[in-house]
Write a protein that holds these residues in place. Structure first.
Motif, PDB file in Angstrom:
ATOM      1  N   ARG A 228     -12.464  -1.656   7.827  1.00  0.00           N
ATOM      2  CA  ARG A 228     -11.397  -1.584   6.836  1.00  0.00           C
ATOM      3  C   ARG A 228     -10.385  -2.687   7.107  1.00  0.00           C
ATOM      4  NH1 ARG A 228     -11.073   0.158   2.817  1.00  0.00           N
ATOM      5  NH2 ARG A 228      -9.140   1.321   2.888  1.00  0.00           N
TER       6      ARG A 228
ATOM      7  N   TYR B 106      -4.907   0.852  10.928  1.00  0.00           N
ATOM      8  CA  TYR B 106      -4.512   2.173  11.423  1.00  0.00           C
ATOM      9  C   TYR B 106      -5.631   3.209  11.462  1.00  0.00           C
ATOM     10  CZ  TYR B 106      -3.282   2.609   6.352  1.00  0.00           C
ATOM     11  OH  TYR B 106      -3.268   2.574   4.984  1.00  0.00           O
ATOM     12  N   TYR B 107      -6.835   2.829  11.058  1.00  0.00           N
ATOM     13  CA  TYR B 107      -7.887   3.847  10.987  1.00  0.00           C
ATOM     14  C   TYR B 107      -8.455   4.228  12.343  1.00  0.00           C
ATOM     15  CZ  TYR B 107      -7.576   3.055   6.021  1.00  0.00           C
ATOM     16  OH  TYR B 107      -7.099   2.958   4.739  1.00  0.00           O
TER      17      TYR B 107
ATOM     18  N   GLU C 231       0.875  -1.171   0.000  1.00  0.00           N
ATOM     19  CA  GLU C 231       0.000   0.000   0.000  1.00  0.00           C
ATOM     20  C   GLU C 231       0.911   1.218   0.000  1.00  0.00           C
ATOM     21  OE1 GLU C 231      -1.713   1.498   3.473  1.00  0.00           O
ATOM     22  OE2 GLU C 231       0.311   1.546   4.293  1.00  0.00           O
TER      23      GLU C 231
ATOM     24  N   TYR D 150      -5.509  -8.918  -7.467  1.00  0.00           N
ATOM     25  CA  TYR D 150      -4.294  -9.356  -8.140  1.00  0.00           C
ATOM     26  C   TYR D 150      -3.105  -9.285  -7.190  1.00  0.00           C
ATOM     27  CZ  TYR D 150      -7.661  -8.233 -11.688  1.00  0.00           C
ATOM     28  OH  TYR D 150      -8.826  -8.171 -12.397  1.00  0.00           O
TER      29      TYR D 150
ATOM     30  N   GLU E  35      -2.997  11.447   0.328  1.00  0.00           N
ATOM     31  CA  GLU E  35      -2.925  11.674   1.771  1.00  0.00           C
ATOM     32  C   GLU E  35      -3.059  13.169   2.039  1.00  0.00           C
ATOM     33  OE1 GLU E  35      -3.044   8.995   3.350  1.00  0.00           O
ATOM     34  OE2 GLU E  35      -2.031   7.530   2.088  1.00  0.00           O
TER      35      GLU E  35
ATOM     36  N   GLU F 258      -2.109 -12.287  -2.658  1.00  0.00           N
ATOM     37  CA  GLU F 258      -3.529 -12.567  -2.401  1.00  0.00           C
ATOM     38  C   GLU F 258      -3.972 -13.818  -3.143  1.00  0.00           C
ATOM     39  OE1 GLU F 258      -5.972 -10.144  -1.051  1.00  0.00           O
ATOM     40  OE2 GLU F 258      -5.301  -8.179  -1.807  1.00  0.00           O
TER      41      GLU F 258
ATOM     42  N   THR G 119       0.325   4.256   1.838  1.00  0.00           N
ATOM     43  CA  THR G 119       0.298   5.162   2.995  1.00  0.00           C
ATOM     44  C   THR G 119       1.591   5.138   3.815  1.00  0.00           C
ATOM     45  OG1 THR G 119      -2.061   4.813   3.027  1.00  0.00           O
ATOM     46  CG2 THR G 119      -1.112   5.862   4.974  1.00  0.00           C
TER      47      THR G 119
HETATM   48  P1  HAM Z   1      -7.143  -0.714   0.680  1.00  0.00           P
HETATM   49  O1  HAM Z   1      -8.606  -0.739   0.971  1.00  0.00           O
HETATM   50  O2  HAM Z   1      -6.325  -1.832   1.154  1.00  0.00           O
HETATM   51  O3  HAM Z   1      -6.601   0.651   1.258  1.00  0.00           O
HETATM   52  O4  HAM Z   1      -6.949  -0.590  -0.892  1.00  0.00           O
HETATM   53  C1  HAM Z   1      -7.587   0.431  -1.622  1.00  0.00           C
HETATM   54  C2  HAM Z   1      -8.075  -0.106  -2.949  1.00  0.00           C
HETATM   55  O5  HAM Z   1      -7.017  -0.740  -3.656  1.00  0.00           O
HETATM   56  C3  HAM Z   1      -9.147  -1.188  -2.833  1.00  0.00           C
HETATM   57  O6  HAM Z   1     -10.421  -0.635  -2.655  1.00  0.00           O
HETATM   58  C4  HAM Z   1      -9.027  -1.860  -4.198  1.00  0.00           C
HETATM   59  O7  HAM Z   1      -9.707  -1.123  -5.203  1.00  0.00           O
HETATM   60  C5  HAM Z   1      -7.538  -1.782  -4.476  1.00  0.00           C
HETATM   61  N1  HAM Z   1      -6.910  -3.072  -4.135  1.00  0.00           N
HETATM   62  C6  HAM Z   1      -6.498  -3.497  -2.938  1.00  0.00           C
HETATM   63  N2  HAM Z   1      -5.955  -4.728  -3.022  1.00  0.00           N
HETATM   64  C7  HAM Z   1      -6.029  -5.092  -4.329  1.00  0.00           C
HETATM   65  C8  HAM Z   1      -5.640  -6.242  -5.071  1.00  0.00           C
HETATM   66  N3  HAM Z   1      -5.036  -7.283  -4.492  1.00  0.00           N
HETATM   67  N4  HAM Z   1      -5.888  -6.261  -6.396  1.00  0.00           N
HETATM   68  C9  HAM Z   1      -6.484  -5.210  -7.008  1.00  0.00           C
HETATM   69  N5  HAM Z   1      -6.876  -4.098  -6.365  1.00  0.00           N
HETATM   70  C10 HAM Z   1      -6.642  -4.024  -5.040  1.00  0.00           C
HETATM   71  C11 HAM Z   1      -5.300   1.040   1.228  1.00  0.00           C
HETATM   72  O8  HAM Z   1      -4.466   0.543   0.532  1.00  0.00           O
HETATM   73  C12 HAM Z   1      -5.006   2.250   2.080  1.00  0.00           C
HETATM   74  N6  HAM Z   1      -3.546   2.508   2.059  1.00  0.00           N
HETATM   75  C13 HAM Z   1      -5.786   3.453   1.598  1.00  0.00           C
HETATM   76  C14 HAM Z   1      -5.491   4.698   2.393  1.00  0.00           C
HETATM   77  C15 HAM Z   1      -4.723   5.743   1.989  1.00  0.00           C
HETATM   78  N7  HAM Z   1      -5.913   4.951   3.613  1.00  0.00           N
HETATM   79  C16 HAM Z   1      -5.444   6.113   4.013  1.00  0.00           C
HETATM   80  N8  HAM Z   1      -4.704   6.600   3.032  1.00  0.00           N
END
Ligand code: HAM
Length: 419
Positions: free
Chosen positions: A258, A262-263, A82, A122, A131, A115, A84
Motif C-alpha cells: 500500500r 500505517y498498515y 486522505e 487527479y 473506519e 500528483e 483516515t
Molecule cells: P489510498 O489507496 O491512498 O488509501 O486511496 C484510496 C483510493 O482513493 C484509491 O484506490 C483511488 O481509487 C483513490 N485515489 C487515490 N488517489 C487518487 C487521485 N490522485 N486521484 C483519484 N483517485 C485517487 C487511502 O487513502 C487510505 N486512507 C484508505 C484507508 C482508510 N485505509 C484505512 N482507512
C-alpha cells in the motif's frame, strides 16, 4: 483566455449529479445498515496530523504530494490528502473511545494530492471512506472487506474484484525489506529511478513498480506473504475464513503493497479492469498503533477508501447510467403580461407538491410550448386572457399532444392523476 479549472481538478456538472446521488445513496444505505455513522471533518488540518500518520516513506511525503501552507497566524496547515488521519483526530478529540466498540465512521468528500495527472489520478478527487475502530479481531478486517465489496455491488458494479493480502507485523515487514534490499542491491543499476529511491526508503514499494525492467528483476524473488510471522499469518487465515463463509469473493495477492505506511497485517484493494493504469477503485487495511501515534488511546482499527471518480469510470464501463428522474411536472406559459404574476403565484403554490417551472415573460403559444418541451416537463399550462375569464389553464400533455382546459383549483389533482 477562457477561464479554466486548475489542472487536475474538475467540475461536477448538473448532468453528472444524478450519478453522485446514486452512489452516495447506495453507500449511505449499505453503511448505515451496518451501523456506520457519517462523520464530516474539515478539508484542512494541522500538518502534524498527516506528518504523524502517513509515514515518512509514503509517496505523499517522498514525492511532496501534500498541499501544505502557512496561514496568516503562522500555523502549518495541510489540505487533507486522505480521510483516515483527520477521522482519527476527530475520534480522539471527541472522546469516541468511550462509545460501544467497534465505532464505525464513514465519510465522503474531496481530497487533495499534488500528483502527476492522468486518467484516474487527479489533484482534487473524492473518496468514500470507512473506519472501523476498536476491534483487534480479524472479524473487523473481514467486515471491512465485505462492506467494501457490498457497497460497490450495491452501486451497480459487477466486475470489481478484491485482492487480499498482508503486509505483516512491523518485524515481518522489516525482515522482508532487508531481504529485498539484499537481493536487489547487486542489481540496483538495472532498476528504474523511482524504484532505486524506493529501495532505499521502503523496499517493498518496488513491488508496485509498473516498469518492465523492475518487474524482470523481481521474478523468482519471495513475496511479503512468505515473510509473515505466525501472528500475521493466523490473522490472515482468519480473515479468509470469514470471507469464505460469507461468500465474499476475493483473491489472495501475495505482494500487496500500500502507498501509505500505517498498515499492519491485513491490506486489501479492489480493482476493476478497463479504467486505465489506475485500476484500483479502492484500498485499505488494518492500522493498529496509528491512533496512539496521533495522541489517542492504544486502539486498533481497520478501514478503506474508494475513489469516487474511478468508481464512476467503472460504472460507465458497465453501462450503469442513472438519469435525473426529477423532471418538471408542469411548465407554465404566460400568454400576456398579467399572466406572468398569475403563473408565478401558481408555481409557488404547486411547488409544495411537484416541480414546476415557467417562462419569465409573456410568450406566444408556439414559443411557449417549445420552451416547455426543452424543460423536459410532462405538461405545459398556458394562461392568457380567455383562460383568465374562465378561471382555467389550457393544459397540454407534451408527449401525446392531448389538451384540455383545467380549472386552477383542479390543477394539482389533474397532474397527480396523470403522472
Ligand atoms: P489510498 O489507496 O491512498 O488509501 O486511496 C484510496 C483510493 O482513493 C484509491 O484506490 C483511488 O481509487 C483513490 N485515489 C487515490 N488517489 C487518487 C487521485 N490522485 N486521484 C483519484 N483517485 C485517487 C487511502 O487513502 C487510505 N486512507 C484508505 C484507508 C482508510 N485505509 C484505512 N482507512
Amino acid at each position: 483566455m477562457k477561464p479554466q479549472a486548475v489542472k487536475g481538478t474538475h467540475d461536477v456538472l448538473p448532468d453528472e449529479q444524478p450519478l453522485w446521488r446514486h452512489l452516495l445513496a447506495a453507500v449511505e444505505l449499505e453503511l448505515s445498515r451496518a451501523g456506520a455513522r457519517r462523520l464530516t471533518t474539515p478539508v484542512f488540518e494541522y500538518s502534524e496530523v498527516f506528518d504523524k500518520s502517513v509515514g515518512d516513506s509514503a509517496d505523499l511525503v517522498v514525492q511532496k504530494e501534500m498541499y501544505s501552507f502557512e496561514d496568516r497566524g503562522g500555523r502549518q496547515l495541510t489540505l487533507r490528502p486522505e480521510f483516515t488521519a483527520g477521522v482519527l483526530r476527530a475520534f480522539i478529540e471527541h472522546g469516541m473511545h468511550t462509545l460501544p466498540r467497534p465505532v464505525k465512521l464513514w465519510s465522503a468528500g474531496p481530497l487533495f494530492r499534488a500528483e502527476n495527472v492522468q486518467r484516474g489520478r487527479y489533484r482534487q478527487f473524492h473518496q468514500i471512506n470507512l473506519e472501523i475502530v476498536g476491534l483487534p479481531q480479524a472479524l473487523a478486517d473481514a467486515e471491512a472487506v465485505q462492506l467494501l465489496y457490498r457497497v460497490l455491488h450495491r452501486s451497480g458494479l459487477r466486475r470489481h474484484h478484491v485482492r487480499l493480502g498482508s503486509v505483516g507485523d512491523p518485524q515481518d515487514r522489516a525482515a522482508y525489506n532487508a531481504y529485498l534490499r539484499e537481493q536487489l542491491a547487486p542489481k540496483v543499476e538495472a532498476l528504474s529511478e523511482t524504484s532505486r529511491r524506493r529501495l532505499e526508503l521502503n523496499p517493498m514499494r518496488v513491488l508496485d513498480s509498473k516498469a518492465d525492467q523492475d518487474q524482470a528483476l523481481l521474478v523468482g524473488l519471495k513475496r511479503p506473504i512468505d515473510f509473515l510471522g505466525e501472528g500475521a499469518r493466523a490473522h490472515l487465515d482468519e480473515v479468509r475464513g470469514y470471507l469464505d463463509a460469507w461468500g465474499v469473493p476475493y483473491e489472495i495477492d501475495p505482494a500487496i503493497v500500500r502507498g501509505l505506511d500505517y498498515y499492519r497485517r491485513t491490506a486489501f484493494e479492489v480493482h476493476f479492469e478497463g479504467i486505465g493504469a489506475q485500476s484500483a477503485l479502492g484500498g485499505g487495511g488494518r492500522y493498529d498503533g496509528l491512533i496512539e501515534r496521533l495522541g489517542g488511546p492504544p486502539l486498533p482499527g481497520v478501514g478503506w477508501a474508494v475513489g469516487i471518480e474511478r468508481v464512476f469510470d467503472a460504472l460507465a464501463q458497465e453501462g450503469v447510467a442513472p438519469v435525473d428522474e426529477d423532471r418538471p411536472a408542469l411548465f407554465l406559459v404566460p400568454l400576456d403580461e398579467p399572466a406572468v404574476l398569475e403563473v408565478t403565484r401558481l408555481a409557488i403554490a404547486l411547488r409544495d407538491h411537484v416541480r414546476v417551472e415557467h417562462s419569465y415573460q409573456p410568450r406566444n403559444p408556439g414559443k411557449g410550448l417549445k420552451e416547455a418541451d426543452r424543460s423536459g416537463a410532462a405538461f405545459a399550462g398556458l394562461r392568457g386572457g380567455s383562460e383568465r375569464e374562465q378561471g382555467v389553464l389550457q393544459v397540454k400533455h407534451l408527449a401525446s399532444g392531448e389538451q384540455a382546459p383545467v380549472a386552477e383549483g383542479e390543477l394539482l389533482r389533474y397532474l397527480l392523476e396523470r403522472r
